[in-house]
Write a protein that holds these residues in place. Structure first.
Motif, PDB file in Angstrom:
ATOM      1  N   GLN A 462     -41.128-117.895  84.664  1.00 40.54           N
ATOM      2  CA  GLN A 462     -42.706-118.463  84.977  1.00 40.54           C
ATOM      3  C   GLN A 462     -43.524-117.100  84.133  1.00 40.54           C
ATOM      4  OE1 GLN A 462     -42.618-120.274  88.753  1.00 40.54           O
ATOM      5  NE2 GLN A 462     -42.104-122.223  87.780  1.00 40.54           N
ATOM      6  N   LEU A 463     -44.644-117.615  83.750  1.00 42.34           N
ATOM      7  CA  LEU A 463     -45.591-116.552  83.234  1.00 42.34           C
ATOM      8  C   LEU A 463     -46.601-115.786  84.100  1.00 42.34           C
ATOM      9  CD1 LEU A 463     -46.040-118.374  79.900  1.00 42.34           C
ATOM     10  CD2 LEU A 463     -44.480-116.544  80.299  1.00 42.34           C
ATOM     11  N   ASP A 464     -46.654-116.135  85.459  1.00 41.35           N
ATOM     12  CA  ASP A 464     -47.693-115.597  86.244  1.00 41.35           C
ATOM     13  C   ASP A 464     -47.473-114.080  86.293  1.00 41.35           C
ATOM     14  OD1 ASP A 464     -48.204-118.253  86.568  1.00 41.35           O
ATOM     15  OD2 ASP A 464     -46.750-118.374  88.298  1.00 41.35           O
ATOM     16  N   HIS A 465     -46.455-113.733  86.441  1.00 44.94           N
ATOM     17  CA  HIS A 465     -46.166-112.297  87.105  1.00 44.94           C
ATOM     18  C   HIS A 465     -45.547-111.255  85.807  1.00 44.94           C
ATOM     19  CE1 HIS A 465     -46.748-113.240  90.933  1.00 44.94           C
ATOM     20  NE2 HIS A 465     -45.841-114.372  90.988  1.00 44.94           N
ATOM     21  N   VAL A 466     -45.729-112.042  84.592  1.00 48.44           N
ATOM     22  CA  VAL A 466     -45.115-111.144  83.430  1.00 48.44           C
ATOM     23  C   VAL A 466     -46.126-111.002  82.437  1.00 48.44           C
ATOM     24  CG1 VAL A 466     -42.561-111.290  83.991  1.00 48.44           C
ATOM     25  CG2 VAL A 466     -43.828-112.975  82.335  1.00 48.44           C
ATOM     26  N   ASN A 467     -46.028-110.116  81.620  1.00 47.73           N
ATOM     27  CA  ASN A 467     -46.837-109.866  80.331  1.00 47.73           C
ATOM     28  C   ASN A 467     -45.878-109.727  79.141  1.00 47.73           C
ATOM     29  OD1 ASN A 467     -49.421-109.746  81.451  1.00 47.73           O
ATOM     30  ND2 ASN A 467     -49.222-107.571  81.735  1.00 47.73           N
ATOM     31  N   VAL A 468     -46.374-110.327  78.090  1.00 47.51           N
ATOM     32  CA  VAL A 468     -45.610-109.898  76.883  1.00 47.51           C
ATOM     33  C   VAL A 468     -45.839-108.931  76.178  1.00 47.51           C
ATOM     34  CG1 VAL A 468     -47.225-111.509  75.727  1.00 47.51           C
ATOM     35  CG2 VAL A 468     -44.739-111.417  74.794  1.00 47.51           C
ATOM     36  N   TYR A 469     -44.721-108.056  75.658  1.00 55.12           N
ATOM     37  CA  TYR A 469     -44.690-106.828  74.834  1.00 55.12           C
ATOM     38  C   TYR A 469     -43.895-106.963  73.595  1.00 55.12           C
ATOM     39  CZ  TYR A 469     -46.203-104.917  79.510  1.00 55.12           C
ATOM     40  OH  TYR A 469     -46.696-104.523  80.531  1.00 55.12           O
ATOM     41  N   LEU A 470     -44.395-105.972  72.667  1.00 51.10           N
ATOM     42  CA  LEU A 470     -43.710-106.162  71.567  1.00 51.10           C
ATOM     43  C   LEU A 470     -42.748-105.087  71.397  1.00 51.10           C
ATOM     44  CD1 LEU A 470     -46.371-106.743  68.706  1.00 51.10           C
ATOM     45  CD2 LEU A 470     -44.641-108.351  69.390  1.00 51.10           C
ATOM     46  N   PRO A 481     -30.511-108.106  66.921  1.00 48.02           N
ATOM     47  CA  PRO A 481     -30.226-108.425  65.491  1.00 48.02           C
ATOM     48  C   PRO A 481     -31.396-108.239  64.441  1.00 48.02           C
ATOM     49  CG  PRO A 481     -30.163-110.203  67.256  1.00 48.02           C
ATOM     50  CD  PRO A 481     -30.380-109.104  67.887  1.00 48.02           C
ATOM     51  N   THR A 482     -32.618-108.474  65.004  1.00 43.38           N
ATOM     52  CA  THR A 482     -33.627-108.073  63.840  1.00 43.38           C
ATOM     53  C   THR A 482     -34.606-107.214  64.679  1.00 43.38           C
ATOM     54  OG1 THR A 482     -35.137-109.778  64.755  1.00 43.38           O
ATOM     55  CG2 THR A 482     -33.528-110.409  63.022  1.00 43.38           C
ATOM     56  N   ASP A 483     -35.601-106.606  63.989  1.00 44.28           N
ATOM     57  CA  ASP A 483     -36.582-105.937  64.750  1.00 44.28           C
ATOM     58  C   ASP A 483     -37.641-106.525  65.155  1.00 44.28           C
ATOM     59  OD1 ASP A 483     -36.094-103.179  64.729  1.00 44.28           O
ATOM     60  OD2 ASP A 483     -36.400-102.853  62.673  1.00 44.28           O
ATOM     61  N   TYR A 484     -37.578-107.889  65.227  1.00 48.57           N
ATOM     62  CA  TYR A 484     -38.634-108.590  65.790  1.00 48.57           C
ATOM     63  C   TYR A 484     -38.476-109.177  67.185  1.00 48.57           C
ATOM     64  CZ  TYR A 484     -38.905-108.556  60.466  1.00 48.57           C
ATOM     65  OH  TYR A 484     -38.918-108.494  59.186  1.00 48.57           O
ATOM     66  N   CYS A 485     -38.741-108.095  67.996  1.00 47.52           N
ATOM     67  CA  CYS A 485     -38.533-108.389  69.496  1.00 47.52           C
ATOM     68  C   CYS A 485     -39.684-108.541  70.323  1.00 47.52           C
ATOM     69  CB  CYS A 485     -37.488-107.242  70.070  1.00 47.52           C
ATOM     70  SG  CYS A 485     -36.098-107.260  69.176  1.00 47.52           S
ATOM     71  N   MET A 486     -39.433-109.355  71.398  1.00 47.23           N
ATOM     72  CA  MET A 486     -40.724-109.300  72.405  1.00 47.23           C
ATOM     73  C   MET A 486     -39.944-108.994  73.661  1.00 47.23           C
ATOM     74  SD  MET A 486     -41.824-113.154  72.575  1.00 47.23           S
ATOM     75  CE  MET A 486     -40.414-114.641  72.215  1.00 47.23           C
ATOM     76  N   VAL A 487     -40.850-108.562  74.736  1.00 46.16           N
ATOM     77  CA  VAL A 487     -40.082-108.353  75.849  1.00 46.16           C
ATOM     78  C   VAL A 487     -41.084-108.871  77.104  1.00 46.16           C
ATOM     79  CG1 VAL A 487     -39.573-106.391  77.312  1.00 46.16           C
ATOM     80  CG2 VAL A 487     -39.623-106.123  75.159  1.00 46.16           C
ATOM     81  N   LEU A 488     -40.446-109.408  77.989  1.00 49.04           N
ATOM     82  CA  LEU A 488     -41.341-109.899  79.023  1.00 49.04           C
ATOM     83  C   LEU A 488     -40.898-108.984  80.357  1.00 49.04           C
ATOM     84  CD1 LEU A 488     -40.312-113.377  77.740  1.00 49.04           C
ATOM     85  CD2 LEU A 488     -42.878-112.717  78.291  1.00 49.04           C
ATOM     86  N   LYS A 489     -42.094-108.418  80.982  1.00 42.93           N
ATOM     87  CA  LYS A 489     -41.657-107.649  82.119  1.00 42.93           C
ATOM     88  C   LYS A 489     -43.056-107.860  83.044  1.00 42.93           C
ATOM     89  CE  LYS A 489     -43.011-103.163  80.751  1.00 42.93           C
ATOM     90  NZ  LYS A 489     -44.240-102.993  81.908  1.00 42.93           N
ATOM     91  N   HIS A 490     -42.578-107.586  84.180  1.00 43.38           N
ATOM     92  CA  HIS A 490     -43.862-107.236  85.137  1.00 43.38           C
ATOM     93  C   HIS A 490     -44.531-105.958  84.648  1.00 43.38           C
ATOM     94  CE1 HIS A 490     -45.961-106.635  88.710  1.00 43.38           C
ATOM     95  NE2 HIS A 490     -45.897-107.875  89.188  1.00 43.38           N
ATOM     96  N   PRO A 491     -45.922-106.005  84.927  1.00 38.65           N
ATOM     97  CA  PRO A 491     -46.600-104.741  84.236  1.00 38.65           C
ATOM     98  C   PRO A 491     -46.085-103.463  84.978  1.00 38.65           C
ATOM     99  CG  PRO A 491     -48.122-106.357  85.145  1.00 38.65           C
ATOM    100  CD  PRO A 491     -46.968-106.933  84.983  1.00 38.65           C
ATOM    101  N   GLN A 492     -45.725-103.796  86.284  1.00 38.17           N
ATOM    102  CA  GLN A 492     -45.576-102.507  86.975  1.00 38.17           C
ATOM    103  C   GLN A 492     -44.149-101.793  86.638  1.00 38.17           C
ATOM    104  OE1 GLN A 492     -47.514-103.850  90.830  1.00 38.17           O
ATOM    105  NE2 GLN A 492     -46.990-102.031  91.618  1.00 38.17           N
ATOM    106  N   ILE A 493     -43.310-102.544  86.070  1.00 37.11           N
ATOM    107  CA  ILE A 493     -42.141-101.968  85.790  1.00 37.11           C
ATOM    108  C   ILE A 493     -42.091-101.159  84.529  1.00 37.11           C
ATOM    109  CG2 ILE A 493     -39.792-102.475  84.957  1.00 37.11           C
ATOM    110  CD1 ILE A 493     -39.954-105.181  86.172  1.00 37.11           C
ATOM    111  N   GLN A 494     -41.867 -99.860  84.713  1.00 34.19           N
ATOM    112  CA  GLN A 494     -41.794 -98.750  83.585  1.00 34.19           C
ATOM    113  C   GLN A 494     -40.501 -98.126  83.184  1.00 34.19           C
ATOM    114  OE1 GLN A 494     -45.043 -97.631  82.639  1.00 34.19           O
ATOM    115  NE2 GLN A 494     -46.071 -99.634  83.637  1.00 34.19           N
ATOM    116  N   LYS A 495     -39.691 -98.646  84.109  1.00 36.10           N
ATOM    117  CA  LYS A 495     -38.251 -98.197  83.354  1.00 36.10           C
ATOM    118  C   LYS A 495     -37.423 -99.097  83.384  1.00 36.10           C
ATOM    119  CE  LYS A 495     -38.932 -93.592  85.452  1.00 36.10           C
ATOM    120  NZ  LYS A 495     -40.126 -93.758  86.468  1.00 36.10           N
TER     121      LYS A 495
END
Lengths: 631, 641
Positions: A462-470, A481-495
């Motif tokens: 669910q999207l409430d707690h995560v942001n989408v990154y490239l 497989p390709t270079d077109y990746c997106m990442v979903l994570k909580h903004p506080q996670i840094q590692k």
């Protein structure tokens, strides 16, 4: 920059001796907490138990702020650039100015009528407030005090318990509340001019004091720097006001001796002033960060950010300063180098809040850069909202209608995104194909052996707690497989963490459709409002510049010719819609023409995103005329 | 001109009375006929609502100025003199049946306007009437015993502005009976028993869904013309899924009925949703039901809220901890202190809870080895701001766990808190919930949050009892979800899921909960699509055409996949060939499609498309007058011309 007046330094020194090892922030926080309550009850016009005020624990955040700003300065120095101290000083001065305008007594009629218990309680801060008045009251006749001074005293005692010795003494000698002596006026004018310096000086001292308590590796680094200028810059407002108030409390004692009479009207005025003063105190509580913003040409800027500022506001001030032309595409981009990912901050987000998620030793960077992706969604909505496989053109009028339909209805319609994406296995460098679907309630996938009926979908997240990154260059980092990746994570996670989800798309187009789809699902109409706001700013800048060159305007009108007639659509009567929906339509058409060219260029190479864009600034038509509107 | 006898049945004389014969000439106008008729009946009463109905031709003779000749009435015509307004049994979106008078002589569009005016429903153009599902005759007699609300005595007012009296339109405030009707209309009904849901008709496939739309009445013809008789039952539903200018201030009935329609659409699997969405819908239904029951108490004015919250926060302070006086002296914020069991799952460890002394202060939990150590350094301090809180509760098993996912730079920390009992759980859960939003125990919502959690837990306790519909605080969670999930989960499994979703919405007011429900409903991918079975020109197989408020969708019947989407914004024109019953549409770029309808009348399809285009022409600015003419122009077809 090193112009500490003797006077200022003295105060600071006095301060320190009194303070001993006390935690400044905590003390100040407690004190302000109480003041807060007082303001509230003053505003509400009804008595309230002052005792209820909670202890405000600020120390945590405060430390973070320190850490952060110091870190940035360090980095700057390590890079060997000179810190843009002039710019910083300008910032500080403007804040100072802001503060002093607030302190000017506004003549708003007071609804407070000084009769209640509550008002009596307001007295003590009144005393303090006088030190901040800009000499409007030294000619007022002395007034007799009819109030229960004991009450005041008690309150003030409470408030200043944790303050320095001098302040405590002063509370016992309150006999009246009143106006400002000339001496006081002068002292304020003086202090307002130079409080910044004093603050920086004393804040450095206070940093020393805090060292043992807070985690201050970074701080020590900062202090080890030989440059005194650097030290000068690190200022933390609450601390500064701390000085200020303890100072004024001392002076109150002298002040209050001289007044014996009291009148209703004066009391009213005073109440108003109290309010103003309290506002000011609140203002002082606002945290500010000194941050470093990197530009595309490897240079960087140091700016001060108020904790209340949105990304849009910061962008505006950066644009004002950098004279780099007004374009919608200017963005603040968070680059998390450790995880090789980045995200464009949305205009409505709070910048400080986001930056505080960074760790102390973070190598993250904040970039100020033009990014065509930021508002590509609104420039060419047809490529994102219709779930089409190929890029296409659309008449401006239809774009408007489409945006209107998508964002202005009673609910947000999330674009129907679905398809096969690669999902990285937890902890492994293998990627698995899954059929994903985007819904307003989150991202889902189709379990093996099932059809894609809603009831069988499995919630991926669910999207409430995560942001989408490239993600950047995940082909080599994670064997994507390709270079077109997106990442979903909580903004506080840094590692690196199992809670970070990596998805990989087959092509760049799909990637951006997904990213924008997720943004829509997450922010909905806010995104559109952000865009419209950004448009208004840009338009203002363009209007200004078009005084000299009218080419832009004419360009826009020619390109907004009607292209297709749809008999029955709501927009069919273009004349009507132009007039009825006013500003929005107009801005739309102007934008689309101005940016259609830019977009065309962008959509070809669009999205060979990331670093390729870094040097891209300046490809759009430049208008070096600064923004003239003020908000 | 020669006089001839005209046969007219006057309904008011009784069913057995013979028709009256009046002598007329062909140039007598209808008004004259009526006058003669009334004179002949010798009845003194108000005849103003009566008009002539021509049975063979199935049409009204409403133009009193026209002559018999012009109307085409000859001696063989059998006319009926009957009231234009007759009672009708209306099935409302909430499932209740309301008996009220409706106009049988004007086009259905206007009839609906009249009905909506009485019901105080704004924007009647979004609603229409449809025939009920054909039920098996056996069931019919059972039906008659259902509770019937009666509004037939309420006069139809002409004015559109409703005076409010006692918070309801004046015409409802006349008697307790009508007040009850208004309550039924404006307050959502309690959740139905799970069996009741299971018994109702549910569309099993997309083909079934196409049948629903064959039942819509034609908006441009009158009820009588469509064979509707006095006291027949019709359904009143929102037909066009574009809800213009929704304003909770004026739209109490509209919102409630729309919510009811949406709720039933979800319960009856009319629209598909995911499991997560269903749980949220369930939680919202529970919340709305609970709030509706206590609505009378909530009607305090806005000004009171401030005071209330201030009092509440004071209360929290006093109650929050045992030694309140001590606390006040210390000027500390309230905190929770207790023994809790904590468990931190790590890889390769078995589940094991260990007891600690926990302190909840501000937005953090600190835990210590024992109560004696509480003044020292805590083992760990967890700041809950921004964390995810989920319940893990089983009342029967006396398991009260709180699952926390606390974000940290390294990832999420997963921590379980296990509470001893319901009371402890609800306090700590509420505190965690608030802290995750950055609020402290001081916040005024703390106390209500605690209460919400407790009532929800009590619901789980009672769910083992006999299934009943929602009365006070007990409810069977099965009545909140569709039969599919009733089958999939036992109430015991369902309750924690709904509880989890409930945590996030428990603070919503009644209106915002309803709006939230509608919002999520509208965000479902399949929302607002009306399905029709069609056959495209040049195609040999039946396909499904979905009509939404902004587009047409061609769906493959076999796979259920969307084949093609056309948007109205690209539409140039559409035509109906009424002879071969074919709809032809032209889009930008020379795209032409044509199709015939398999099970519905193509007038329904035509009306749907035209109706949506009409809806999109409604101006943004407020205007009370409805452009009826335009509606008929867009939807009427050949009859309108």
């Amino acid at each position: 920059m090193e112009q500490f007046s003797d006077d200022e330094l003295d105060h600071a020194a006095e301060e320190d001796s009194d303070k001993e090892d006390q935690d400044l922030d905590k003390m100040f926080g407690a004190w302000l907490g109480e003041l807060d309550k007082l303001t509230k009850s003053l505003d509400d016009g009804r008595p309230e138990k002052v005792k209820k005020a909670p202890l405000r624990q600020e120390s945590n955040m405060a430390n973070m702020a320190y850490r952060f700003s110091v870190y940035n300065i360090n980095e700057a120095l390590n890079q060997g650039d000179a810190v843009d101290l002039d710019a910083l000083m300008a910032d500080l001065c403007s804040i100072e100015q802001e503060l002093s305008t607030i302190s000017k007594p506004s003549s708003a009629s007071s609804h407070l009528g000084l009769t209640g218990d509550a008002k009596v309680r307001q007295k003590p801060p009144a005393g303090r407030s006088h030190s901040t008045k800009v000499g409007s009251s030294n000619s007022r006749p002395p007034l007799a005090s009819n109030f229960s001074m004991d009450d005041i005293t008690a309150q003030l005692e409470k408030a200043s318990q944790s303050m320095d010795e001098a302040a405590r003494q002063s509370s016992t000698s309150f006999r009246s509340v009143g106006t400002v002596t000339e001496h006081e006026v002068r002292s304020f004018v003086h202090s307002s001019r130079s409080s910044i310096n004093s603050a920086s000086a004393s804040s450095m001292d206070s940093l020393d004091i805090e060292k043992p308590k807070s985690d201050t590796d970074g701080l020590q680094d900062g202090q080890d720097q030989p440059s005194s200028e650097v030290n000068n810059v690190i200022s933390y407002y609450p601390t500064c006001w701390m000085d200020f108030f303890s100072l004024s409390l001392k002076q109150l004692r002298d002040l209050f001796e001289g007044y014996m009479q009291h009148e209703e009207q004066a009391a009213k005025q005073k109440a108003e002033k109290i309010r103003v003063a309290l506002e000011k105190i609140k203002e002082a509580q606002v945290k500010k960060l000194v941050i470093r913003v990197h530009l595309s040409d490897e240079s960087s800027k140091t700016v001060m950010v108020d904790e209340r500022q949105t990304v849009r506001q910061v962008l505006d001030s950066l644009l004002d300063k950098s004279h780099c032309g007004y374009s919608l595409d200017w963005s603040l981009v968070e680059i998390i180098s450790e995880l090789q990912m980045e995200r464009i901050f949305e205009d409505h987000e709070n910048l400080v809040e986001n930056l505080l998620n960074w760790t102390r030793d973070s190598t993250n960077r904040l970039m100020f850069i033009e990014r065509i992706e930021k508002y590509a969604l609104f420039k060419n909505p047809q490529n994102y909202l219709l779930g089409r496989k190929e890029t296409c053109e659309m008449a401006d009028r239809n774009k408007e209608a489409l945006l209107e339909e998508c964002f202005c209805g009673s609910s947000i319609s999330v674009p129907e995104m679905e398809g096969v994406l690669w999902l990285k296995d937890d902890g492994k460098k293998s990627w698995k194909k899954r059929y994903f679907l985007l819904r307003a309630s989150g991202i889902y996938y189709v379990p093996k052996g099932k059809a894609k009926a809603s009831r069988d979908l499995v919630c991926f997240l669910q999207l409430d707690h995560v942001n989408v990154y490239l993600g950047q260059d995940y082909r080599s980092k994670y064997k994507a497989p390709t270079d077109y990746c997106m990442v979903l994570k909580h903004p506080q996670i840094q590692k690196k963490s199992q809670y970070i989800k990596y998805l990989c798309c087959d092509d760049v187009r799909t990637l951006h459709q997904w990213v924008n789809g997720i943004r829509i699902a997450k922010y909905g109409k806010l995104l559109y409002l952000n865009y419209q706001e950004a448009m208004r700013r840009t338009e203002a800048a363009h209007d200004w510049s078009s005084l000299s060159s009218s080419s832009i305007k004419s360009g826009s009108s020619s390109s907004s010719l009607p292209e297709s007639q749809s008999n029955h659509s709501s927009q069919s009567d273009s004349g009507v819609s132009e007039t009825t929906s006013s500003g929005h339509v107009r801005s739309q058409s102007v934008v689309s023409s101005i940016f259609s060219e830019a977009w065309k260029r962008g959509s070809q190479g669009n999205l060979s995103h990331n670093k390729d864009h870094l040097g891209d600034c300046g490809t759009l038509p430049m208008f070096t005329v600064p923004r003239y509107i003020t908000c | 001109m020669a006089a001839w006898d005209l046969t007219v049945t006057v309904e008011d004389l009784g069913p057995d009375a013979p028709p009256l014969q009046i002598s007329v000439t062909s140039d007598l106008h209808i008004g004259g006929v009526i006058l003669k008729l009334v004179e002949q009946t010798n009845l003194k009463r108000d005849w103003s609502d009566h008009a002539l109905w021509w049975e063979q031709k199935q049409q009204w003779l409403l133009r009193t100025g026209w002559t018999l000749d012009k109307c085409g009435v000859h001696a063989d015509a059998r006319l009926i003199f009957t009231p234009q307004h007759k009672p009708l049994r209306l099935g409302l979106p909430n499932g209740a049946t309301l008996k009220m008078r409706a106009c049988f002589s004007s086009p259905v569009f206007r009839t609906v306007m009249g009905i909506c005016r009485v019901l105080n429903l704004r924007h009647p153009e979004e609603l229409s009437l449809l025939r009920p599902v054909e039920e098996k005759k056996k069931k019919k007699d059972k039906d008659s015993s259902e509770e019937l609300y009666d509004l037939t005595d309420v006069p139809l007012t002409a004015g559109s502005v409703q005076a409010l009296y006692n918070g309801m339109p004046a015409h409802f405030a006349d008697s307790p009976k009508t007040e009850a009707v208004y309550k039924m209309l404006s307050v959502s009904l309690p959740s139905p028993a799970p069996e009741a849901i299971a018994k109702l008709y549910r569309p099993a496939s997309i083909v079934d869904k196409t049948h629903i739309h064959t039942r819509w009445l034609d908006s441009s013809r009158s009820l009588m013309q469509q064979g509707i008789q006095e006291n027949d039952k019709l359904g009143l539903r929102f037909k066009y899924y574009t809800f213009h200018d929704m304003d909770p201030k004026y739209d109490a009935v509209r919102l409630t009925q729309l919510y009811e329609q949406a709720r039933w659409a979800i319960l009856l699997e009319d629209i598909d949703c995911t499991e997560e969405e269903m749980m949220l819908f369930g939680a919202l239904q529970y919340h709305i039901g609970k709030q509706s029951l206590s609505q009378d108490m909530v009607s305090s004015c806005q000004g009171m809220d401030d005071l209330e919250s201030a009092l509440k926060s004071l209360e929290v302070k006093m109650v929050g901890d045992g030694n309140s006086t001590d606390m006040l002296d210390n000027m500390t914020a309230p905190e929770l202190n207790d023994h809790l069991k904590i468990f931190r799952p790590k890889r390769l460890t078995l589940k094991g809870y260990k007891q600690y002394w926990c302190k909840f202060q501000e937005t953090s939990i600190s835990y210590y080895k024992s109560k004696e150590d509480r003044y020292g350094e805590p083992i760990q301090q967890l700041n809950l701001k921004g964390c995810e809180v989920a319940p893990d509760v089983n009342v029967a098993g006396q398991k009260f766990c709180i699952k926390l996912l606390i974000p940290a730079p390294e990832g999420m920390n997963e921590i379980y808190l296990r509470c001893e009992n319901e009371k402890q759980y609800s306090q700590w859960m509420a505190a965690c919930k608030l802290a995750s939003k950055g609020l402290t125990l001081l916040d005024s919502s703390y106390q209500s949050e605690v209460q919400n959690i407790q009532t929800f837990l009590s619901m789980q306790r009672s769910s083992s009892a006999a299934p009943t519909s929602q009365t006070d605080e007990s409810i069977n969670t099965h009545s909140l979800v569709s039969p599919r999930y009733q089958k999939k989960y036992k109430p015991k499994q369902l309750t924690p899921r709904i509880l989890e979703a409930y945590q996030n919405i428990a603070q919503l007011s009644l209106t915002s909960a309803i709006l939230k429900f509608l919002q999520i409903w509208q965000a479902l991918p399949d929302f607002g699509i009306s399905y029709f079975m069609v056959r495209f020109k040049g195609s040999r197989k039946d396909e499904v055409l979905g009509i939404a408020n902004n587009r047409l969708i061609r769906i493959d019947l076999g796979v259920g996949d969307v084949v093609k989407t056309w948007r109205y914004s690209n539409m140039r024109q559409w035509n109906v060939n009424w002879d071969i019953r074919q709809v032809a549409i032209e889009f930008d770029g020379n795209i032409n499609i044509a199709f015939g309808c398999v099970n519905a009348d193509c007038k329904v399809v035509h009306e749907y498309i035209g109706g949506y285009i009409f809806m999109s022409t409604r101006a943004r600015q407020q205007s009370d007058t409805l452009n009826e003419e335009l509606f008929h122009k867009l939807t009427g077809g050949h009859e309108a011309l």
